[in-house]
Design a protein around this motif. Structure first.
Motif, PDB file in Angstrom:
ATOM      1  N   LYS A  31       0.851  -1.248  -0.016  1.00 27.14           N
ATOM      2  CA  LYS A  31       0.036   0.102  -0.105  1.00 27.14           C
ATOM      3  C   LYS A  31       0.678   1.235   0.012  1.00 27.14           C
ATOM      4  CE  LYS A  31      -4.264  -1.365   1.943  1.00 27.14           C
ATOM      5  NZ  LYS A  31      -3.961  -2.831   2.343  1.00 27.14           N
ATOM      6  N   VAL A  32       1.991   1.358   0.741  1.00 28.97           N
ATOM      7  CA  VAL A  32       2.718   2.595   0.886  1.00 28.97           C
ATOM      8  C   VAL A  32       3.275   2.921  -0.313  1.00 28.97           C
ATOM      9  CG1 VAL A  32       4.698   3.341   2.055  1.00 28.97           C
ATOM     10  CG2 VAL A  32       3.271   2.117   3.484  1.00 28.97           C
ATOM     11  N   ALA A  63     -13.197  12.355   0.039  1.00 27.47           N
ATOM     12  CA  ALA A  63     -12.415  13.473   0.918  1.00 27.47           C
ATOM     13  C   ALA A  63     -10.988  12.834   1.101  1.00 27.47           C
ATOM     14  CB  ALA A  63     -13.057  13.561   2.252  1.00 27.47           C
ATOM     15  N   ARG A  64     -11.011  11.389   1.448  1.00 25.46           N
ATOM     16  CA  ARG A  64      -9.815  10.658   1.695  1.00 25.46           C
ATOM     17  C   ARG A  64      -8.876  10.202   0.533  1.00 25.46           C
ATOM     18  NH1 ARG A  64     -10.189   9.542   7.588  1.00 25.46           N
ATOM     19  NH2 ARG A  64      -8.042   8.373   7.260  1.00 25.46           N
ATOM     20  N   VAL A  92     -16.119  15.339  -3.105  1.00 25.75           N
ATOM     21  CA  VAL A  92     -15.966  16.318  -1.913  1.00 25.75           C
ATOM     22  C   VAL A  92     -14.401  16.572  -2.035  1.00 25.75           C
ATOM     23  CG1 VAL A  92     -15.770  15.977   0.631  1.00 25.75           C
ATOM     24  CG2 VAL A  92     -17.855  15.483  -0.628  1.00 25.75           C
ATOM     25  N   HIS A 114     -13.742  19.311  -4.507  1.00 31.85           N
ATOM     26  CA  HIS A 114     -14.233  20.486  -3.881  1.00 31.85           C
ATOM     27  C   HIS A 114     -13.130  20.750  -2.990  1.00 31.85           C
ATOM     28  CE1 HIS A 114     -18.383  19.586  -5.549  1.00 31.85           C
ATOM     29  NE2 HIS A 114     -17.723  19.684  -6.505  1.00 31.85           N
ATOM     30  N   GLU A 115     -12.602  20.062  -2.228  1.00 32.48           N
ATOM     31  CA  GLU A 115     -11.964  20.605  -0.820  1.00 32.48           C
ATOM     32  C   GLU A 115     -10.379  21.221  -1.582  1.00 32.48           C
ATOM     33  OE1 GLU A 115     -11.963  21.046   2.611  1.00 32.48           O
ATOM     34  OE2 GLU A 115     -14.075  20.878   1.639  1.00 32.48           O
ATOM     35  N   ARG A 123     -11.068  24.592  -2.801  1.00 32.01           N
ATOM     36  CA  ARG A 123     -11.302  25.672  -1.933  1.00 32.01           C
ATOM     37  C   ARG A 123      -9.813  26.103  -1.283  1.00 32.01           C
ATOM     38  NH1 ARG A 123     -15.355  26.727   1.114  1.00 32.01           N
ATOM     39  NH2 ARG A 123     -14.537  26.059   3.110  1.00 32.01           N
TER      40      ARG A 123
END
Lengths: 401, 401
Positions: free
Chosen positions: B236-237, B260-261, B291, B294-295, B298
């Motif tokens: 994964k890393v 988001a994540r 999301v 959009h973050e 922003r």
């Protein structure tokens, strides 16, 4: 309520009030020239000069044409009577409940051939229907504007924001138009909150007719306001002139859904010019009705328009300190508690059988010493288990019988 | 094609190539410490020092563990043989087709406990499958990354952008993952264009298996590349370590759809750190999968992420001068040719019957002189007609029989 706001003070105050009333009726709102005249002479003398023919130029000629030979005192009388008959209040900058924010409009005029960008000065009077003080009502307010031909998506977004703002005690200001405007007003009313419709025509004949039920409800529970005297028709240019008041009354303006050419983009521009919060809601790039929002969000940093997705994000722009929106985060997952080296070691343990620390460290690309310092802690925390002198993945949790 | 890129020059060149090959195999990519060693001693001596135990610390210990007592010349031999057997090329910074852009990675390392943000240095070697030169392929390239759990909307957006970029001769770089990555690769291939998949595992066993047909096509028509030698598993890393190469190879990175994540946000962060164009596609505020985009949009102006809706807007960020995207505009309407005063005069003409110039001027709030100067021109241009000494709206156009 619904009483005509006639100052009870001196005759001077009454004269100023009447002069404002007549000036607001003789001259189309926003006029730079009238603002200069009133600043130089005060409202009473400015009106006298216009009416007596001491001024020349298009402003004086247009005002004279509308006055049509009548004494201006007669016009004032008629305007006051009409207000009383219609149950409409009239505010002027001298009224106690005049929002101080409107004075900011004296700073945004732009020289050039476009009268709409030049004649952006503050109103001389506002006609009101509704049971609230205007200044208190707009103190904590957000303007929401957008397309008349809104989509289901825009309706949803405007409803969420309008309801959420009203639910948190914020007033929703908009223009009473079809589409996003009406959705925003309705959402605020549905939340039991306050809403202000700023019209481009007389408050006695709000436009469009199909929103009549909405206008009736706003007049009862919120505020219907206009710079134009009762009876004025909604000419197209007046919507653009009106937009500056929507932006100036509120702490910030949100563009909810807008095509490339939407007039609502001009309201957002006014908010930027007034250095109020300018915000836009994004949407699908496949929607023509979001193109205007996206173009606003593509502005350069010196013309900032902020993307907002939630009520909290709107409040972060217009609210005080401590109203920061939470940053959205997904749910925490077990592997989040692992740092990169721990994660790499867990991944280096085969999914079947086990492996010795040397092999795990080599596959992970870390030192044996580092692996030996970490592996036991991974066992303790349940990410691995001991297995024949080495390490293995944890056994799957048994389902309860 | 598909030949091992063994320098035909001096024995020194061969030694450097072999040392890079072995270092890239003994040490996990991105290591700051290894970069420092190679900068101080050159690749050959750096490897000698590591292998001979002249270095201490976790890096040396981890490398020694992987070397497992073998002479490093033997490991080099084995790596070269494996490459030849698999038809895989190996590039090092000394290779002619090594992209110069990768060197920018030496500037973005961040001190702190997080090894992923610290070990962000350039690769020592890249393993390649595919018939193209890497440097030429990525010279005009854009990275497109995003969610694995993409929606229909994200699929559409990624397809439009990927196809459009490839169609205009741009290479699409991505990570070969499920979801947006795969859609972007496929769209580029569908346009007959070039695409590069940067893997977090060996190019002989690309992950995920379900994209195998896609990987085969990329290896034939584009490029499959990896910092890790053949046989390496996708821990994964490694995906996070790999992301820096996606950002560094391309002129800019577009985040298409991201929760988001999403890990794809880290690739966009690398693009910002590298001062490459960082872009994001907006979506419905109702979608969890937008999301993250959009973050990103922003962010404050000092961390700019640009909203992009179209291929033209992407090219405006990454292209040269003269590749400015057209600003979207709706269709022109007849009333657009009127200036505000003309518009106001037309609106002041009643919809039924007609009116004299005095009445029209008064209703419009303009001077009679101004009205008389403009009204005839409005007639000439067909916006009004003369009517009994005054003016009226034009008659409706007759339908053809």
């Amino acid at each position: 309520m619904n009483i005509v706001d006639i100052p009870t003070g001196s005759a001077d105050e009454q004269a100023v009030h009447d002069a404002r009333l007549v000036l607001g009726s003789l001259v189309e709102p926003g006029s730079r020239r009238l603002y200069e005249l009133v600043t130089a002479y005060g409202p009473v003398e400015a009106l006298d000069r216009l009416a007596a023919g001491h001024e020349s130029g298009p402003l004086a000629e247009a005002a004279t044409l509308r006055l049509n030979g009548r004494p201006h005192a007669e016009l004032a009388e008629r305007l006051r009577e009409r207000a009383e008959r219609l149950g409409v209040r009239v505010l002027t900058p001298e009224s106690g409940e005049w929002p101080a924010r409107l004075a900011d409009l004296r700073h945004i005029s732009v020289d050039g051939p476009n009268t709409i960008d030049r004649d952006t000065y503050p109103p001389h009077c506002l006609w009101l229907r509704g049971p609230h003080r205007l200044d208190d009502t707009v103190e904590r307010s957000v303007a929401m504007v957008g397309a008349r031909a809104n989509t289901v998506y825009g309706t949803h977004a405007a409803t969420e924001l309008g309801y959420g703002l009203a639910d948190r005690g914020w007033t929703v200001v908009s223009g009473g138009a079809y589409g996003i405007d009406a959705v925003a007003h309705r959402a605020a009313l549905a939340a039991g909150g306050l809403t202000v419709a700023v019209l481009a025509c007389g408050v006695d004949r709000p436009y469009p007719l199909s929103n009549n039920n909405l206008f009736d409800q706003i007049a009862e529970e919120g505020l219907l306001i206009s710079e134009w005297p009762p009876g004025t028709a909604p000419f197209k240019v007046r919507f653009l002139v009106r937009n500056r008041v929507i932006a100036a009354l509120s702490r910030g303006t949100v563009l909810v859904e807008a095509a490339a050419r939407s007039g609502a983009r001009q309201t957002l521009r006014r908010a930027r010019q007034l250095r109020r919060a300018a915000m836009a809601v994004p949407g699908p790039v496949t929607s023509e009705l979001s193109v205007g929002c996206h173009e606003e969000l593509r502005r350069e940093p010196h013309e900032p328009v902020r993307l907002v997705s939630t009520v909290e994000q709107v409040l972060e722009e217009v609210g005080g300190i401590g109203e920061l929106a939470p940053v959205p985060r997904g749910a925490a997952r077990p592997q989040d508690v692992l740092d990169p080296m721990e994660r790499q070691l867990v991944d280096a343990v085969p999914r079947r059988g086990g492996a010795y620390a040397e092999q795990i460290a080599a596959d992970a690309g870390v030192s044996l010493r580092g692996a030996l310092a970490i592996l036991p802690s991974l066992v303790l925390r349940g990410h691995l288990r001991e297995h024949g002198g080495g390490y293995a993945r944890p056994l799957p949790a048994r389902k309860k019988a």
